[in-house]
Scaffold this motif. Structure first.
Motif, short mmCIF file in Angstrom:
data_model
loop_
_atom_site.label_atom_id
_atom_site.label_comp_id
_atom_site.label_asym_id
_atom_site.label_seq_id
_atom_site.Cartn_x
_atom_site.Cartn_y
_atom_site.Cartn_z
N GLU A 195 0.98 -1.46 -0.20
CA GLU A 195 -0.27 -0.29 -0.28
C GLU A 195 0.76 1.18 0.15
O GLU A 195 0.24 2.05 -0.72
N ALA A 196 1.87 1.08 0.88
CA ALA A 196 2.73 2.52 0.57
C ALA A 196 3.74 2.70 -0.25
O ALA A 196 3.56 3.80 -1.28
N ILE A 197 4.16 1.78 -1.02
CA ILE A 197 4.55 1.77 -2.55
C ILE A 197 3.52 2.21 -3.43
O ILE A 197 4.04 3.21 -4.02
N ARG A 198 2.17 1.67 -3.55
CA ARG A 198 1.42 2.69 -4.61
C ARG A 198 1.22 3.83 -4.53
O ARG A 198 1.12 4.72 -5.07
N VAL A 199 1.36 4.29 -3.04
CA VAL A 199 1.39 5.66 -2.59
C VAL A 199 2.43 6.14 -3.61
O VAL A 199 2.12 7.47 -3.82
N VAL B 278 7.14 9.67 -6.75
CA VAL B 278 8.86 8.88 -5.69
C VAL B 278 9.15 7.19 -6.27
O VAL B 278 10.67 7.39 -6.36
N LEU B 279 8.88 6.24 -6.55
CA LEU B 279 8.79 5.44 -6.25
C LEU B 279 8.52 4.92 -7.99
O LEU B 279 7.51 5.14 -8.94
N ARG B 280 9.01 3.64 -8.78
CA ARG B 280 8.39 2.60 -9.82
C ARG B 280 8.96 1.76 -8.96
O ARG B 280 10.36 0.81 -8.94
N ALA B 281 7.88 0.88 -9.01
CA ALA B 281 8.35 -0.83 -8.95
C ALA B 281 7.87 -1.40 -9.80
O ALA B 281 6.88 -1.43 -11.59
N GLY B 282 9.42 -2.47 -10.13
CA GLY B 282 8.94 -3.40 -11.56
C GLY B 282 8.99 -5.01 -11.08
O GLY B 282 9.16 -5.23 -9.52
N VAL B 283 8.14 -5.83 -11.84
CA VAL B 283 8.33 -7.43 -11.19
C VAL B 283 8.85 -8.13 -12.05
O VAL B 283 9.50 -7.63 -13.12
N GLY B 284 9.48 -8.42 -11.44
CA GLY B 284 9.70 -10.19 -12.49
C GLY B 284 11.17 -9.96 -11.77
O GLY B 284 11.75 -10.13 -10.53
N SER B 285 11.95 -9.96 -12.72
CA SER B 285 13.67 -9.90 -12.59
C SER B 285 14.68 -9.28 -13.67
O SER B 285 13.84 -9.14 -14.49
N GLY B 286 15.49 -9.19 -13.66
CA GLY B 286 16.24 -8.28 -14.42
C GLY B 286 16.30 -6.65 -13.89
O GLY B 286 16.37 -6.24 -13.10
N PRO B 287 17.30 -5.74 -14.97
CA PRO B 287 17.46 -4.68 -14.22
C PRO B 287 16.48 -3.94 -14.56
O PRO B 287 16.04 -2.77 -13.03
N THR C 290 11.63 -2.41 -6.12
CA THR C 290 11.33 -0.68 -6.46
C THR C 290 12.57 0.82 -5.85
O THR C 290 13.28 0.00 -5.62
N VAL C 291 12.47 1.08 -7.40
CA VAL C 291 13.29 1.85 -7.28
C VAL C 291 12.85 3.52 -7.51
O VAL C 291 12.21 3.73 -7.72
#
Length: 229
Positions: A45-49, A55-64, A68-69
């Motif tokens: 929930e915090a990451i979605r906010v 402020v953040l970009r959330a990526g799923v899976g693997s790789g570069p 959450t960046v």
């Protein structure tokens, strides 16, 4: 305090202390939940906010791109909030126009003639000369004004103008129906754009500021948003 707010508070603290910076990655969801003694749902929930706030970009899976960046896009949340509040009439269009005049006249008075943003502004003017559609013209118009704001070199003003971008284009487009002759208006706006740019490149910030104010107020007055409308 709700548990997701604990996560927000922790991330803010990490950013403020420099332990997290742009390009840095947050700990994995499970690890962060255990560290802060909250549920993984609270972490999500915090990451979605913070994603919505730019402020953040959330990526799923693997790789570069996974994980959450930390990014920096201050216009994201401001732009969304302003569009919604303009839509609900909580922020009157007239007040947004006055804010534009305040920000843009200040920026024009301090725009640096050597700024690369002015070369972009000149390129956008050339594109305006060749476009026929109202929507395309207004899109280029907003980008022109953003370039002028960028030329002042103030990151906060640039972010605020960027946040206004879609709201400006939306209500400017809706007001075109009130104009008696769009082609005549477009011709006048092009000429005013060139006058503003010429004043800036001639190091006449005072004149540039006045021209910008007259340009913005003139369009909305013609579209029926003048005093007493």
């Amino acid at each position: 305090m709700r548990t997701h707010q604990l996560v927000l508070q922790w991330i803010e603290g990490q950013l403020s202390s420099g332990q997290l910076a742009v390009g840095g990655r947050l700990p994995a969801e499970r690890s962060l939940a255990e560290q802060l003694q909250v549920s993984r749902t609270s972490v999500r929930e915090a990451i979605r906010v913070l994603e919505a706030m730019g402020v953040l970009r959330a990526g799923v899976g693997s790789g570069p791109d996974a994980g959450t960046v930390v990014i920096a896009d201050p216009t994201a949340a401001l732009g969304s909030a302003l569009r919604l509040h303009v839509a609900t009439s909580h922020l009157p269009v007239r007040d947004v126009v006055e804010t534009r005049v305040l920000l843009e006249s200040w920026a024009a008075s301090r725009a640096r003639p050597e700024s690369p943003a002015l070369a972009e502004a000149a390129r956008l003017l050339e594109q305006m000369d060749g476009c026929a559609g109202t929507e395309e013209f207004l899109g280029l118009d907003v980008r022109f004004h953003l370039a002028l704001a960028d030329a002042a070199g103030n990151a906060v003003v640039s972010a605020m103008m960027g946040s206004l971008r879609e709201a400006i284009q939306d209500y400017a487009g809706r007001l075109t129906g009130n104009l008696p002759d769009w082609d005549a208006t477009a011709t006048r706006l092009r000429a005013e754009h060139r006058g503003i740019l010429a004043a800036i490149t001639s190091h006449d910030g005072g004149r540039a500021a006045q021209l910008v104010a007259d340009h913005i107020e003139g369009y909305y007055a013609e579209a029926g948003l003048g005093p007493g409308a």
